[in-house]
Scaffold this motif. Sequence first.
Motif, PDB file in Angstrom:
ATOM      1  N   PHE A  27      89.672  71.768  40.777  1.00  0.00           N
ATOM      2  CA  PHE A  27      90.737  72.581  40.206  1.00  0.00           C
ATOM      3  C   PHE A  27      91.050  73.747  41.137  1.00  0.00           C
ATOM      4  N   LYS A  28      92.294  74.112  41.191  1.00  0.00           N
ATOM      5  CA  LYS A  28      92.717  75.224  42.020  1.00  0.00           C
ATOM      6  C   LYS A  28      92.430  76.544  41.297  1.00  0.00           C
ATOM      7  N   THR A  29      92.346  77.598  42.077  1.00  0.00           N
ATOM      8  CA  THR A  29      92.063  78.911  41.508  1.00  0.00           C
ATOM      9  C   THR A  29      93.078  79.281  40.432  1.00  0.00           C
ATOM     10  N   GLU A  30      94.347  78.932  40.685  1.00  0.00           N
ATOM     11  CA  GLU A  30      95.378  79.274  39.705  1.00  0.00           C
ATOM     12  C   GLU A  30      95.187  78.527  38.380  1.00  0.00           C
ATOM     13  N   ASP A  31      94.446  77.397  38.408  1.00  0.00           N
ATOM     14  CA  ASP A  31      94.138  76.682  37.169  1.00  0.00           C
ATOM     15  C   ASP A  31      93.037  77.381  36.374  1.00  0.00           C
ATOM     16  N   LEU A  32      92.175  78.107  37.094  1.00  0.00           N
ATOM     17  CA  LEU A  32      91.007  78.722  36.465  1.00  0.00           C
ATOM     18  C   LEU A  32      91.262  80.149  36.001  1.00  0.00           C
ATOM     19  N   LEU A  33      92.162  80.846  36.671  1.00  0.00           N
ATOM     20  CA  LEU A  33      92.396  82.252  36.329  1.00  0.00           C
ATOM     21  C   LEU A  33      92.822  82.463  34.874  1.00  0.00           C
ATOM     22  N   PRO A  34      93.674  81.593  34.296  1.00  0.00           N
ATOM     23  CA  PRO A  34      94.010  81.782  32.879  1.00  0.00           C
ATOM     24  C   PRO A  34      92.780  81.695  31.971  1.00  0.00           C
ATOM     25  N   LEU A  35      91.822  80.827  32.328  1.00  0.00           N
ATOM     26  CA  LEU A  35      90.589  80.712  31.539  1.00  0.00           C
ATOM     27  C   LEU A  35      89.769  81.979  31.645  1.00  0.00           C
ATOM     28  N   VAL A  36      89.703  82.544  32.852  1.00  0.00           N
ATOM     29  CA  VAL A  36      88.994  83.814  33.037  1.00  0.00           C
ATOM     30  C   VAL A  36      89.687  84.898  32.226  1.00  0.00           C
ATOM     31  N   GLY A  37      91.030  84.857  32.200  1.00  0.00           N
ATOM     32  CA  GLY A  37      91.782  85.841  31.423  1.00  0.00           C
ATOM     33  C   GLY A  37      91.487  85.734  29.933  1.00  0.00           C
TER      34      GLY A  37
ATOM     35  N   CYS B 257      80.543  75.794  33.098  1.00  0.00           N
ATOM     36  CA  CYS B 257      80.881  74.846  32.029  1.00  0.00           C
ATOM     37  C   CYS B 257      81.653  73.642  32.564  1.00  0.00           C
ATOM     38  N   ILE B 258      82.550  73.873  33.507  1.00  0.00           N
ATOM     39  CA  ILE B 258      83.286  72.757  34.101  1.00  0.00           C
ATOM     40  C   ILE B 258      82.328  71.841  34.864  1.00  0.00           C
ATOM     41  N   HIS B 259      81.390  72.441  35.583  1.00  0.00           N
ATOM     42  CA  HIS B 259      80.392  71.632  36.300  1.00  0.00           C
ATOM     43  C   HIS B 259      79.534  70.836  35.327  1.00  0.00           C
ATOM     44  N   GLU B 260      79.252  71.415  34.171  1.00  0.00           N
ATOM     45  CA  GLU B 260      78.478  70.692  33.157  1.00  0.00           C
ATOM     46  C   GLU B 260      79.242  69.452  32.718  1.00  0.00           C
ATOM     47  N   TYR B 261      80.538  69.601  32.512  1.00  0.00           N
ATOM     48  CA  TYR B 261      81.373  68.449  32.155  1.00  0.00           C
ATOM     49  C   TYR B 261      81.369  67.413  33.270  1.00  0.00           C
TER      50      TYR B 261
ATOM     51  N   GLY C 148      93.396  62.061  27.945  1.00  0.00           N
ATOM     52  CA  GLY C 148      93.862  61.400  29.149  1.00  0.00           C
ATOM     53  C   GLY C 148      92.697  61.164  30.091  1.00  0.00           C
ATOM     54  N   ASP C 149      92.986  60.444  31.140  1.00  0.00           N
ATOM     55  CA  ASP C 149      91.927  60.114  32.090  1.00  0.00           C
ATOM     56  C   ASP C 149      91.471  61.326  32.888  1.00  0.00           C
ATOM     57  N   PHE C 150      92.346  62.288  33.117  1.00  0.00           N
ATOM     58  CA  PHE C 150      92.019  63.448  33.932  1.00  0.00           C
ATOM     59  C   PHE C 150      92.346  64.727  33.153  1.00  0.00           C
ATOM     60  N   PRO C 151      91.360  65.269  32.444  1.00  0.00           N
ATOM     61  CA  PRO C 151      91.618  66.468  31.643  1.00  0.00           C
ATOM     62  C   PRO C 151      91.988  67.657  32.521  1.00  0.00           C
TER      63      PRO C 151
ATOM     64  N   ALA D 102      92.059  71.792  33.403  1.00  0.00           N
ATOM     65  CA  ALA D 102      90.937  72.731  33.550  1.00  0.00           C
ATOM     66  C   ALA D 102      90.470  73.256  32.195  1.00  0.00           C
ATOM     67  N   LYS D 103      91.418  73.551  31.314  1.00  0.00           N
ATOM     68  CA  LYS D 103      91.040  74.118  30.020  1.00  0.00           C
ATOM     69  C   LYS D 103      90.248  73.117  29.194  1.00  0.00           C
ATOM     70  N   ASN D 104      90.702  71.866  29.162  1.00  0.00           N
ATOM     71  CA  ASN D 104      89.968  70.847  28.406  1.00  0.00           C
ATOM     72  C   ASN D 104      88.595  70.589  29.014  1.00  0.00           C
ATOM     73  N   ALA D 105      88.527  70.545  30.347  1.00  0.00           N
ATOM     74  CA  ALA D 105      87.235  70.330  31.019  1.00  0.00           C
ATOM     75  C   ALA D 105      86.283  71.474  30.705  1.00  0.00           C
ATOM     76  N   TYR D 106      86.816  72.695  30.714  1.00  0.00           N
ATOM     77  CA  TYR D 106      85.983  73.854  30.390  1.00  0.00           C
ATOM     78  C   TYR D 106      85.498  73.788  28.948  1.00  0.00           C
ATOM     79  N   ASN D 107      86.401  73.520  28.020  1.00  0.00           N
ATOM     80  CA  ASN D 107      86.036  73.502  26.596  1.00  0.00           C
ATOM     81  C   ASN D 107      84.984  72.441  26.298  1.00  0.00           C
ATOM     82  N   MET D 108      85.153  71.260  26.880  1.00  0.00           N
ATOM     83  CA  MET D 108      84.181  70.194  26.644  1.00  0.00           C
ATOM     84  C   MET D 108      82.844  70.527  27.309  1.00  0.00           C
ATOM     85  N   GLY D 109      82.922  71.124  28.504  1.00  0.00           N
ATOM     86  CA  GLY D 109      81.688  71.549  29.165  1.00  0.00           C
ATOM     87  C   GLY D 109      80.968  72.622  28.384  1.00  0.00           C
ATOM     88  N   TYR D 110      81.725  73.531  27.812  1.00  0.00           N
ATOM     89  CA  TYR D 110      81.137  74.601  26.992  1.00  0.00           C
ATOM     90  C   TYR D 110      80.398  74.013  25.791  1.00  0.00           C
ATOM     91  N   GLU D 111      81.026  73.040  25.112  1.00  0.00           N
ATOM     92  CA  GLU D 111      80.372  72.410  23.968  1.00  0.00           C
ATOM     93  C   GLU D 111      79.096  71.686  24.380  1.00  0.00           C
TER      94      GLU D 111
END
Length: 283
Positions: A3-13, A42-46, A60-63, A65-74
């Motif tokens: 994921f690109k940094t711009e995909d992750l910054l909203p999650l950090v926000g 959390c993304i690495h956990e996923y 979908g086949d390729f979640p 960043a937000k979905n990957a983070y949420n699933m990794g968090y769980e």
Amino acid sequence: MNFKTEDLLPLVGELAAKYTSKESTSITYEKARQLMEAVLYCIHEYEDQDSEGGELITRGDFPDAKNAYNMGYEMVVQKTKDTKIQYNEMMEEFHSYGNRCYYETFVKGIPGFFLYYDFRFQPQNHILTLDYPVLFPMGNLCGINAIQIYVNCIYLEQLFLRKLPEKYIRHVLTAYSVDCDELIINVAAITVRNILGGWIAGKEINTRGYTKKEQERVKEFVRGNSREVIEVVLKEGIFKLMDFLLDGNKELGNYLVSDMHDFSFELKNTVDNDCLESVLAIT
């Protein structure tokens, strides 16, 4: 998933907003870096679960960043719950055999992890120094991944130690050092080394020490074989011991086997330098 940094910054926000309860629009650079590490953890956990062939529920086949983070968090949350269950089960019969580090790490330390672990804002921090030395290389493991492996190592050790008389274990530890209660040592490793030494010597598992004849058997074996052959024989001995004590428990066998490389070196050196008592309970 790169994921690109711009995909992750909203999650950090979003994490920053939760962290400040939306009462502030700014956080320190250090805190922002901590939250970015939390997102990545959390993304690495996923990703790790996905690479292991886990059955992941995705959109979908390729979640994204937000979905990957949420699933990794769980997954982090569930792994924490599962590890706590295993820890509680182990502690019902946990025995430190008088070793202070063993006791303080698992009776006093680990509960603090479950009490203070922050899987939302700092899942990468496992809080504890993990002073008791396990046989599994912890490497760069952190957060619940470190604690899960660590607790499982002790779970396996306790399965093994419970199969032996406490009197025997204390005898072996005291023979290793009169200060064994205060040393940072691995109790299972010292114990299994002595059992293997006794096996080579043709000695029963007891507290009577090694006779001169039994010591000579060990020395003859070591002198008559290369370090590599000694390691192979010791590993074979581990799995024979597992068959005898624990119905061939392979996970435990593989855990104990990880010490045989070092033990083969030490056994060779002690025989060469006539100090076998430094690794076996000779007296």
